[in-house]
Design an enzyme around this catalytic site. Structure first.
Site, PDB file in Angstrom:
ATOM      1  N   HIS A   1       3.033  11.442 116.201  1.00 15.82           N
ATOM      2  CA  HIS A   1       2.125  10.828 115.235  1.00 15.82           C
ATOM      3  C   HIS A   1       2.190   9.306 115.321  1.00 15.82           C
ATOM      4  O   HIS A   1       1.148   8.636 115.420  1.00 15.82           O
ATOM      5  CB  HIS A   1       2.467  11.284 113.817  1.00 15.82           C
ATOM      6  CG  HIS A   1       1.669  10.581 112.756  1.00 15.82           C
ATOM      7  ND1 HIS A   1       0.337  10.842 112.528  1.00 15.82           N
ATOM      8  CD2 HIS A   1       2.014   9.594 111.883  1.00 15.82           C
ATOM      9  CE1 HIS A   1      -0.116  10.059 111.555  1.00 15.82           C
ATOM     10  NE2 HIS A   1       0.885   9.292 111.158  1.00 15.82           N
TER      11      HIS A   1
ATOM     12  N   CYS B   1      -4.360  -1.138 105.513  1.00 19.07           N
ATOM     13  CA  CYS B   1      -5.498  -0.971 104.608  1.00 19.07           C
ATOM     14  C   CYS B   1      -5.975   0.473 104.553  1.00 19.07           C
ATOM     15  O   CYS B   1      -6.715   0.843 103.647  1.00 19.07           O
ATOM     16  CB  CYS B   1      -6.650  -1.885 105.024  1.00 19.07           C
ATOM     17  SG  CYS B   1      -7.244  -1.595 106.697  1.00 19.07           S
TER      18      CYS B   1
END
Length: 497
Positions: free
Chosen positions: A99, A50
């Site tokens: 990351h 989301c």
């Protein structure tokens, strides 16, 4: 080949852009297929949640890879490349590994430390495996990311600081009250039956709501979620068709929506009608400038990057959501929109008696960061795991070459023993076995030190060239090395955790 990730998230882009760039399931599939069809990439995986869209790929050319992945993201998201480019970030090789490991630990989440991201990473890997777009590198990377995330949650206090978006959203709806006390006896409507909606239903059940109604486009999935709730001891749970949402809205106290719809599921007019209120669509106020949200997220990102707040009081401060209060009077309907793009009209909070919390307002409230010590501890885990992953990948890169070298040596020994049989046919079995063993021992001893040492050197930064040097020095057949690599990749036990 090298790992590359190109993406955008709540850290780099305003919610309005993320909302437009959201990818439906079929769009993700097509994106993966087109990425593999592109010349620079041999593997691909998409992590779409989301609040982030990231495309991972194994590429042979950095600049061409960045250009191609950026173009593909723009094409499949429907946002023009010129508009999308300012919000994209790029990570390469070890920085890309760092990351993803940080994402898996919840350090890059809207609510720092939340654990929902682990399930989303697992889903991304499963899709890549199902479509055969995730090969050796991405299988290893995503499997390790899951292990790192689990380690961070089990070894640190990040769980105490972090929450899922569902929990955080309900706290914001409660506006400072105890969630269990606030939820007790309320009637809840959950729209959607996916993983986030299921989590919302389970969380509401634990909080003590009096009734849960589940609505979903596919009725069978709504029925299944109700069945699971019943097994968990929630007797007052039932499923309805999406056509029944309007009626259920008139009875609900709390609505949580998270569907994959590309348009609005609840309009402000529908919300107003359910409450018997008037809503003048012509009076819609313009949305807040994107820069406002971007500034909020920049501040939160700076907190996480620096690992500290300006004071202990700020650490403990709980930020509420000023952007979505009820228009007037007491709150009669609480709306939590966890979808991207949004399910609930942002103008619904202007209806009298409505309080709306959505992804954008959660982002504004996410400055309530966890303790610096927890973040620092997780960062240390990530740094250690990135180093270990890099060393393992570099060592694995040279292993097929070492195996091919030993295979070649074994072939040479076999050839020489066969030639000896032709020259000395009168050797008995014992003599022949002793000679064979002696020759093999000599070869093994000659190869042992250089092969052990080359593996050690290859595991260090900059050690990738040792495999090429070994192939060149011993004139190894590239096809033999490739065959070893394929056999290792097809090992059914490989990558299990």
């Amino acid at each position: 080949m090298s790992l590359l990730v190109v993406g955008l998230s709540h850290r780099s882009a305003p919610v309005s852009v993320l909302e437009r760039a959201a990818l439906a399931a079929d769009a993700r599939t097509k994106l993966l297929q087109d990425t593999l069809a592109a010349e620079p990439a041999t593997e691909a995986a998409v992590l779409a949640t989301c609040n982030r869209i990231e495309l991972y790929a194994d590429v042979d050319k950095f600049h061409a890879g960045v250009a191609e992945l950026s173009t593909l993201l723009a094409r499949h998201s429907g946002v023009g490349l010129d508009e999308l480019t300012p919000y994209l970030y790029v990570h390469y090789e070890d920085r890309a590994v760092h990351h993803l490991f940080s994402v898996a630990c919840g350090l890059d989440s809207m609510v720092v430390g939340e654990g929902q991201i682990l399930g989303q990473i697992k889903d991304a890997l499963a899709v890549g495996q199902e479509l055969h777009t995730a090969g050796r590198l991405l299988n290893d990377l995503f499997q390790q990311a899951l292990r790192v995330g689990k380690r961070a949650h089990s070894e640190t206090g990040i769980d105490r600081a972090g929450q899922s978006l569902v929990t955080f959203g309900l706290e914001q709806l409660a506006d400072g009250a105890d969630v269990d006390a606030w939820a007790a006896g309320k009637r809840a409507l959950v729209i959607g039956a996916g993983s986030m909606s299921s989590l919302a239903a389970a969380t509401l059940a634990r909080a003590g709501v009096g009734e849960i109604v589940v609505a979903n486009r596919t009725r069978a999935r709504a029925d299944r979620l109700v069945e699971i709730l019943g097994q968990a001891g929630v007797p007052a749970a039932r499923a309805v068709e999406m056509t029944g949402v309007a009626d259920e809205l008139t009875r609900a106290d709390v609505v949580v929506s998270c569907t994959g719809a590309t348009g609005l599921v609840l309009t402000a007019e529908a919300v107003a009608a359910a409450l018997g209120e008037d809503f003048d669509s012509a009076a819609r106020a313009p949305e807040a400038p994107a820069a406002t949200l971007s500034d909020e997220l920049d501040q939160h990102a700076a907190w996480v990057e620096n690992g500290s707040a300006t004071s202990a009081a700020q650490d403990r401060a709980v930020r509420r959501v000023p952007a979505r209060p009820a228009a007037t009077g007491p709150v009669r309907l609480h709306l939590l929109d966890l979808a991207m793009p949004r399910d609930i009209d942002g103008a619904a909070h202007r209806v009298a008696g409505v309080r709306l919390v959505d992804i954008e307002s959660l982002a504004e409230a996410s400055a309530d960061a966890p303790m610096a010590a927890d973040v620092d501890q997780v960062r240390t885990i990530v740094a250690d795991e990135v180093a270990a992953f890099g060393a393992a990948q570099r060592a694995a890169h040279i292993t097929p070459t070492v195996v091919a070298l030993r295979t070649m040596a074994a072939d040479v020994v076999a050839g020489e023993i066969a030639r000896l049989d032709g020259r000395l046919p009168d050797l008995d079995e014992k003599q022949r076995a002793e000679i064979t063993q002696t020759v093999r021992r000599v070869v093994d001893k000659l190869l042992h030190a250089p092969t052990v040492r080359v593996k050690q050197l290859a595991s260090e930064p900059g050690g990738a060239g040792y495999a090429d040097a070994l192939r060149e020095l011993f004139d190894l057949d590239p096809q033999t090395v490739a065959a070893v690599s394929r056999a290792d990749l097809n090992d059914p036990n490989r990558g299990r955790s």
